[in-house]
Design a protein around this motif. Structure first.
Motif, mmCIF file in Angstrom:
data_model
loop_
_atom_site.group_PDB
_atom_site.id
_atom_site.type_symbol
_atom_site.label_atom_id
_atom_site.label_comp_id
_atom_site.label_asym_id
_atom_site.label_seq_id
_atom_site.Cartn_x
_atom_site.Cartn_y
_atom_site.Cartn_z
ATOM 1 N N HIS A 49 -15.421 -9.446 -7.385
ATOM 2 C CA HIS A 49 -14.027 -9.590 -7.815
ATOM 3 C C HIS A 49 -13.234 -8.317 -7.517
ATOM 4 N N LEU A 50 -13.851 -7.174 -7.745
ATOM 5 C CA LEU A 50 -13.193 -5.906 -7.453
ATOM 6 C C LEU A 50 -13.035 -5.717 -5.946
ATOM 7 N N ALA A 51 -14.018 -6.158 -5.181
ATOM 8 C CA ALA A 51 -13.926 -6.068 -3.720
ATOM 9 C C ALA A 51 -12.699 -6.829 -3.213
ATOM 10 N N ARG A 52 -12.380 -7.944 -3.845
ATOM 11 C CA ARG A 52 -11.198 -8.708 -3.435
ATOM 12 C C ARG A 52 -9.929 -7.883 -3.640
ATOM 13 N N ILE A 53 -9.814 -7.233 -4.790
ATOM 14 C CA ILE A 53 -8.638 -6.412 -5.070
ATOM 15 C C ILE A 53 -8.586 -5.242 -4.094
ATOM 16 N N MET A 54 -9.731 -4.621 -3.865
ATOM 17 C CA MET A 54 -9.788 -3.493 -2.932
ATOM 18 C C MET A 54 -9.371 -3.932 -1.535
ATOM 19 N N LEU A 55 -9.826 -5.100 -1.085
ATOM 20 C CA LEU A 55 -9.436 -5.594 0.235
ATOM 21 C C LEU A 55 -7.938 -5.852 0.289
ATOM 22 N N LEU A 56 -7.392 -6.514 -0.719
ATOM 23 C CA LEU A 56 -5.950 -6.794 -0.725
ATOM 24 C C LEU A 56 -5.143 -5.499 -0.660
ATOM 25 N N GLU A 57 -5.571 -4.491 -1.430
ATOM 26 C CA GLU A 57 -4.870 -3.213 -1.392
ATOM 27 C C GLU A 57 -4.967 -2.585 -0.010
ATOM 28 N N GLN A 58 -6.136 -2.639 0.606
ATOM 29 C CA GLN A 58 -6.310 -2.037 1.928
ATOM 30 C C GLN A 58 -5.523 -2.796 2.993
ATOM 31 N N LEU A 59 -5.395 -4.103 2.861
ATOM 32 C CA LEU A 59 -4.547 -4.857 3.786
ATOM 33 C C LEU A 59 -3.090 -4.424 3.632
ATOM 34 N N TYR A 60 -2.649 -4.299 2.392
ATOM 35 C CA TYR A 60 -1.285 -3.834 2.151
ATOM 36 C C TYR A 60 -1.094 -2.438 2.732
ATOM 37 N N ARG A 61 -2.047 -1.561 2.492
ATOM 38 C CA ARG A 61 -1.981 -0.194 3.013
ATOM 39 C C ARG A 61 -1.942 -0.217 4.547
ATOM 40 N N ALA A 62 -2.744 -1.077 5.167
ATOM 41 C CA ALA A 62 -2.779 -1.165 6.634
ATOM 42 C C ALA A 62 -1.404 -1.526 7.193
ATOM 43 N N TYR A 63 -0.745 -2.479 6.566
ATOM 44 C CA TYR A 63 0.590 -2.858 7.040
ATOM 45 C C TYR A 63 1.597 -1.735 6.784
ATOM 46 N N GLN A 64 1.416 -0.994 5.708
ATOM 47 C CA GLN A 64 2.288 0.151 5.438
ATOM 48 C C GLN A 64 2.072 1.238 6.482
ATOM 49 N N ILE A 65 0.831 1.458 6.875
ATOM 50 C CA ILE A 65 0.533 2.435 7.931
ATOM 51 C C ILE A 65 1.207 2.003 9.224
ATOM 52 N N GLN A 66 1.061 0.731 9.582
ATOM 53 C CA GLN A 66 1.687 0.228 10.800
ATOM 54 C C GLN A 66 3.201 0.430 10.781
ATOM 55 N N ALA A 67 3.806 0.244 9.603
ATOM 56 C CA ALA A 67 5.259 0.367 9.466
ATOM 57 C C ALA A 67 5.722 1.807 9.328
#
Length: 160
Positions: A136-154
């Motif tokens: 369950h925590l891995a899911r939250i961590m993945l979602l945060e990292q996906l958000y972070r990845a798009y922020q890095i791209q932007a």
């Protein structure tokens, strides 16, 4: 816009996990088409045998395969996968998009992980850490990292 599917075995039950997931789903809506799919975890006895675990994982893998979006890249989250930085994840998502692979599915297994054959068939095995985390925590961590990845791209200030 990239389409991201997070296909999870097991449901989020704790309020703090559901609230965190909802926050990142909301944030990600601006950057990608996100779909969260939850599949039921197979029931096992208190102390299952290795054969019972393999059988349960095979059944979960069959359910996962039925729900996999067609034609996309698949990343299996597993401890033996490749670790990558947030910047590397951002680059990987961008490379996939440039290559025309706009559908990316991340697989998160239940408490016993993912079926070995399913992991072998994935395009990419991703490890969040050599440490063990609740799925369950891995899911939250993945979602945060996906958000972070798009922020890095932007190029935003979110990622420091």
């Amino acid at each position: 816009m990239q389409k991201i599917t997070v296909l999870c075995v097991g449901r989020l039950k704790e309020k703090f996990y559901t609230e965190a997931a909802a926050e990142y789903v909301k944030r990600l809506g601006r950057w990608c088409g996100l779909t969260l799919l939850e599949l039921p975890e197979q029931r096992l006895p208190e102390d299952p045998s290795p054969a019972q675990v393999r059988q349960a994982l095979a059944a979960e893998a069959a359910a996962i395969r039925e729900r996999l979006p067609k034609g996309g890249a698949v990343a299996a989250l597993c401890v033996e996968g490749d670790a990558c930085s947030s910047e590397a994840l951002a680059r990987r998502l961008e490379e996939l998009a440039v290559a025309g692979r706009t559908q990316v599915t991340f697989l998160i297994g239940g408490s016993y992980g993912l079926d070995e054959e399913l992991k072998r068939s994935a395009d990419w095995r991703l490890s969040m850490s050599p440490m063990t985390f609740p799925h369950h925590l891995a899911r939250i961590m993945l979602l945060e990292q996906l958000y972070r990845a798009y922020q890095i791209q932007a190029g935003t200030r979110y990622h420091k």
